[in-house]
Enzyme design. Structure first.
Site, PDB file in Angstrom:
ATOM      1  N   ARG A 103       0.825  -1.214   0.000  1.00 56.24           N
ATOM      2  CA  ARG A 103       0.000   0.000   0.000  1.00 56.24           C
ATOM      3  C   ARG A 103       0.862   1.267   0.000  1.00 56.24           C
ATOM      4  O   ARG A 103       0.534   2.256  -0.656  1.00 56.24           O
ATOM      5  CB  ARG A 103      -0.949  -0.005   1.216  1.00 56.24           C
ATOM      6  N   HIS A 156      -7.694   8.066  11.382  1.00 53.86           N
ATOM      7  CA  HIS A 156      -7.272   6.656  11.277  1.00 53.86           C
ATOM      8  C   HIS A 156      -5.764   6.504  11.147  1.00 53.86           C
ATOM      9  O   HIS A 156      -5.284   5.431  10.819  1.00 53.86           O
ATOM     10  CB  HIS A 156      -7.950   5.974  10.080  1.00 53.86           C
ATOM     11  N   CYS A 164       5.937   1.721  17.532  1.00 45.75           N
ATOM     12  CA  CYS A 164       6.642   0.586  18.120  1.00 45.75           C
ATOM     13  C   CYS A 164       5.708  -0.128  19.096  1.00 45.75           C
ATOM     14  O   CYS A 164       5.099   0.509  19.952  1.00 45.75           O
ATOM     15  CB  CYS A 164       7.889   1.085  18.850  1.00 45.75           C
ATOM     16  N   GLY A 247     -17.165  12.356  -0.151  1.00 43.48           N
ATOM     17  CA  GLY A 247     -16.668  11.028  -0.500  1.00 43.48           C
ATOM     18  C   GLY A 247     -16.987   9.952   0.511  1.00 43.48           C
ATOM     19  O   GLY A 247     -16.277   8.952   0.609  1.00 43.48           O
ATOM     20  N   SER A 249     -20.639   8.255   2.743  1.00 38.62           N
ATOM     21  CA  SER A 249     -22.071   8.423   2.995  1.00 38.62           C
ATOM     22  C   SER A 249     -22.274   8.793   4.462  1.00 38.62           C
ATOM     23  O   SER A 249     -21.436   8.509   5.307  1.00 38.62           O
ATOM     24  CB  SER A 249     -22.834   7.152   2.658  1.00 38.62           C
ATOM     25  N   GLY A 275     -23.859   8.993  -4.107  1.00 32.49           N
ATOM     26  CA  GLY A 275     -25.251   8.553  -3.988  1.00 32.49           C
ATOM     27  C   GLY A 275     -25.925   9.148  -2.781  1.00 32.49           C
ATOM     28  O   GLY A 275     -25.303   9.855  -1.992  1.00 32.49           O
TER      29      GLY A 275
HETATM   30 ZN   LIG Z   1      10.534   1.090  20.496  1.00 32.07          ZN
END
Ligand SMILES: [Zn+2]
Length: 308
Positions: A103, A156, A164, A247, A249, A275
């Site tokens: 990603r 997020h 860590c 972007g 709902s 939508g």
């Molecule tokens: Zn650490």
């Protein structure tokens, strides 16, 4: 009453990163058709002093960022919910790191789209007029920041931060590859096989004498949101005088949590997405279509704006 429930829920910080509030949202629906009158929106926009913009996966999707959700959204034979989870990481940190390495590398080939750019340009322009634009996003790809947005709350986390699991240190990390053992790994094809990298060769903490295993600093399924970020977001929602949902709902988290909080204070909410949903009727405006097309004219300079 329901607003209170939602607000209290927000403050308790107990949200799963994909929860749907369909049941609760149903009660929010008023049988009012939202307006798609751009000129009326622009009048409110021109007067707003503090604009909160909630963004979700749809904005990233328009830049070609894969979400690994829904039909066809697979990495090998898994979807995001199978790998973006603490249990998956404990069981197989090598596989989860291959997924995140992929990603991160994919993001080297993606760029902010006109929606990201319109938001960033609007923030820069309005800040010269003593007005504020803040972005509250569930996206972890940093495309808002790359577009130039400064006031960004990444609820997020980010693909480009590590944490860590031993000492908790959070650090920016843009290395490509993130560690030598992941170089060339992470192929998404369904028949690609796990390489089973020994845990000592996965990304490790570089803090003095720690050497703990690093994980992506993103909120996984079943994890709670960072309470500091959440309280800052709530402050923004308490002071905003215009709220945009872009972007995503309004029945799906995070908009389901945040937009009603603003709407409950009488703040106009405008949705920009592909939508309508059962919640759309509870907001003032709805602009349907790709946000890369609908947002730039919505946030362009209004004739009443004085540019110094
Ligand atoms: Zn650490």
């Amino acid at each position: 009453m329901l607003m209170t429930v939602l607000q209290v829920s927000t403050r308790r910080v107990l949200y799963h990163s994909c929860c749907k509030l369909t049941k609760k949202s149903k009660h929010l629906v008023q049988m009012v058709r939202p307006s798609s009158d751009m000129a009326a929106f622009r009048e409110l926009f021109a007067k707003a002093k503090h604009i909160a913009i909630l963004t979700g996966a749809g904005v990233s999707a328009e830049s070609g960022v894969p979400t690994f959700r829904g039909a066809g959204g697979f990495w090998r034979k898994w979807q995001a919910q199978d790998l973006a989870a603490p249990e998956a990481f404990s069981r197989n940190p090598s596989r989860v790191w291959e997924f995140y390495h992929y990603r991160r590398e994919v993001m080297l080939t993606k760029n902010p789209n006109p929606a990201h750019l319109a938001i960033a340009e609007c923030e820069a322009r309005l800040s010269k007029q003593g007005r504020t634009v803040v972005v509250i996003t569930q996206n972890i790809d940093e495309l808002h920041t790359r577009a130039g947005s400064k006031n960004v709350f990444e609820i997020h986390g980010s693909l480009f931060k590590t944490r860590c699991i031993n000492c908790g240190n959070v650090k920016e990390n843009y290395r490509s590859p993130i560690c030598p053992a992941l170089e060339g790994r992470g192929a998404p094809d369904p028949d690609a096989v796990d390489v089973q990298i020994p845990v000592e060769h996965l990304p490790r903490c570089e803090e003095k004498a720690c050497n703990g295993l690093l994980r992506p600093n993103v909120v996984w399924f079943g994890e709670t949101l960072d309470s500091d970020i959440l309280s800052q977001v709530e402050k923004q929602l308490d002071v905003c005088d215009l709220c945009l949902v872009v972007g995503t709902s309004s029945i799906v988290y995070p908009a389901a949590l945040f937009a009603p909080q603003a709407a409950a204070r009488g703040v106009p909410v405008a949705e920009f997405n592909m939508g309508t949903t059962t919640a759309t009727g509870s907001f003032k405006f709805h602009f349907q279509g790709p946000c890369g097309q609908t947002l730039p004219p919505a946030l362009a300079r209004h004739e009443s704006e004085i540019i110094s």
